[in-house]
Design an enzyme around this catalytic site. Structure first.
Site, PDB file in Angstrom:
ATOM      1  N   HIS A  34       3.807   2.806  10.087  1.00 20.80           N
ATOM      2  CA  HIS A  34       3.207   2.326  11.341  1.00 20.80           C
ATOM      3  C   HIS A  34       3.234   3.454  12.362  1.00 20.80           C
ATOM      4  O   HIS A  34       4.262   4.113  12.520  1.00 20.80           O
ATOM      5  CB  HIS A  34       3.997   1.131  11.876  1.00 20.80           C
ATOM      6  CG  HIS A  34       3.420   0.560  13.131  1.00 20.80           C
ATOM      7  ND1 HIS A  34       2.288  -0.220  13.139  1.00 20.80           N
ATOM      8  CD2 HIS A  34       3.818   0.671  14.421  1.00 20.80           C
ATOM      9  CE1 HIS A  34       2.003  -0.558  14.378  1.00 20.80           C
ATOM     10  NE2 HIS A  34       2.907  -0.033  15.180  1.00 20.80           N
ATOM     11  N   GLU A  67       3.350  11.664   9.911  1.00 22.60           N
ATOM     12  CA  GLU A  67       3.283  10.592   8.911  1.00 22.60           C
ATOM     13  C   GLU A  67       3.251  11.189   7.507  1.00 22.60           C
ATOM     14  O   GLU A  67       3.886  10.682   6.582  1.00 22.60           O
ATOM     15  CB  GLU A  67       2.029   9.741   9.139  1.00 22.60           C
ATOM     16  CG  GLU A  67       2.033   8.955  10.422  1.00 22.60           C
ATOM     17  CD  GLU A  67       0.794   8.072  10.562  1.00 22.60           C
ATOM     18  OE1 GLU A  67       0.274   7.988  11.677  1.00 22.60           O
ATOM     19  OE2 GLU A  67       0.376   7.485   9.544  1.00 22.60           O
ATOM     20  N   THR A 119       8.534  -7.172   5.964  1.00 24.56           N
ATOM     21  CA  THR A 119       9.025  -8.554   5.934  1.00 24.56           C
ATOM     22  C   THR A 119       7.910  -9.439   6.481  1.00 24.56           C
ATOM     23  O   THR A 119       6.841  -8.945   6.851  1.00 24.56           O
ATOM     24  CB  THR A 119      10.274  -8.685   6.831  1.00 24.56           C
ATOM     25  OG1 THR A 119       9.913  -8.257   8.157  1.00 24.56           O
ATOM     26  CG2 THR A 119      11.419  -7.819   6.319  1.00 24.56           C
ATOM     27  N   ILE A 138      -3.565  -8.392   7.826  1.00 21.30           N
ATOM     28  CA  ILE A 138      -2.293  -9.060   8.128  1.00 21.30           C
ATOM     29  C   ILE A 138      -1.943  -9.943   6.936  1.00 21.30           C
ATOM     30  O   ILE A 138      -2.795 -10.700   6.443  1.00 21.30           O
ATOM     31  CB  ILE A 138      -2.398  -9.871   9.434  1.00 21.30           C
ATOM     32  CG1 ILE A 138      -2.592  -8.892  10.604  1.00 21.30           C
ATOM     33  CG2 ILE A 138      -1.143 -10.730   9.643  1.00 21.30           C
ATOM     34  CD1 ILE A 138      -2.658  -9.527  11.959  1.00 21.30           C
TER      35      ILE A 138
HETATM   36  C1  GRF Z   1      -2.280   5.771   9.797  1.00 22.77           C
HETATM   37  O1  GRF Z   1      -2.158   6.301  11.080  1.00 22.77           O
HETATM   38  C2  GRF Z   1      -1.264   4.682   9.595  1.00 22.77           C
HETATM   39  O2  GRF Z   1      -0.052   4.864  10.322  1.00 22.77           O
HETATM   40  C3  GRF Z   1      -1.980   3.499  10.124  1.00 22.77           C
HETATM   41  O3  GRF Z   1      -3.314   3.651   9.691  1.00 22.77           O
HETATM   42  C4  GRF Z   1      -3.597   5.052   9.580  1.00 22.77           C
HETATM   43  C5  GRF Z   1      -4.158   5.268   8.196  1.00 22.77           C
HETATM   44  O4  GRF Z   1      -4.569   6.562   8.004  1.00 22.77           O
HETATM   45  N1  GRF Z   1      -1.425   2.235   9.698  1.00 22.77           N
HETATM   46  P1  GRF Z   1      -4.935   7.094   6.526  1.00 22.77           P
HETATM   47  O5  GRF Z   1      -5.937   6.126   5.931  1.00 22.77           O
HETATM   48  O6  GRF Z   1      -3.668   7.152   5.729  1.00 22.77           O
HETATM   49  O7  GRF Z   1      -5.509   8.444   6.794  1.00 22.77           O
END
Ligand code: GRF
Length: 206
Positions: A114, A179, A146, A97
């Site tokens: 996220h 992602e 932010t 954080i």
């Molecule tokens: C991902 O799911 C991301 O959204 C979250 O942490 C995870 C990291 O995965 N904040 P990686 O290390 O990119 O495989």
């Protein structure tokens, strides 16, 4: 495009770095940016070796010796990051954080991914909470960082279905695939100066 015209990108990780790998792989050819640093807050982060193998400089700033003194940890973090002169920072599974001192220092040029459809499910355990709440969809969000945790202008989202029998792990695996598409897509647009929101087509494939 000459090398120095590219935007310089630093990527911060804490773990395996699968998002980091997709970002680095995407920054080739006519992409407006290039990776200049992958930094982890632990030497055990599996992504460091992957970055090294892809030819990206790596660094470690361990938070543990600071025993919870965030400003002191972040002072070293900013020193190491700024030595690489990045234009853009990407948080990719960076599990610290950050204080507003840090977020203000990189205001307007730091992104995060996220694993939820923000503003729903800020914080941790997003998939377990979405399943528990009986949601029918989940997903991920890329946003500008932010001072407020998991807040800031959204650059894009990707949605997936929550299926009967889903566990947090099975849902996390489905979201992670999105992602890996969403973050490179958002970074390319952001690095070319486009800060508008653009969601990915929902992947309703099971
Ligand atoms: C991902 O799911 C991301 O959204 C979250 O942490 C995870 C990291 O995965 N904040 P990686 O290390 O990119 O495989």
């Amino acid at each position: 495009m000459t090398a120095d015209a590219h935007k310089r990108v630093a990527i911060l990780i804490s773990g395996g770095g699968s998002n980091m790998v997709r970002l680095v792989e995407s920054m080739k050819g006519d992409h407006p940016a290039r990776p200049v640093l992958v930094l982890a807050n632990s030497a055990d982060a599996g992504g460091l070796d992957k970055a090294h193998k892809m030819g990206v400089a790596t660094a470690v700033v361990d938070h543990r010796p600071y025993k919870g003194d965030r400003p002191a940890f972040e002072a070293e973090l900013m020193q190491v990051i700024d030595a690489a002169e990045p234009d853009i920072l990407c948080l990719a599974g960076f599990m610290r954080i950050l204080t507003d001192g840090f977020t203000n220092h990189y205001a307007g040029r730091m992104l995060n991914i996220h694993p939820s459809l923000l503003p729903k499910y800020r914080g941790l355990h997003t998939h377990a909470r979405a399943i528990e709440a009986g949601e029918t969809q989940a997903g991920c969000t890329v946003h500008e960082v932010t001072a407020e945790l998991d807040d800031g202008p959204i650059l894009g989202q990707a949605r997936v279905p929550i299926l009967a029998g889903d566990t947090p792990d099975s849902l996390a695996a489905r979201v992670l695939k999105q992602e890996h598409l969403l973050y490179p897509h958002a970074l390319r647009r952001f690095a070319s100066g486009d800060r508008s929101r653009q969601d990915l087509e929902p992947d309703l494939a099971t």
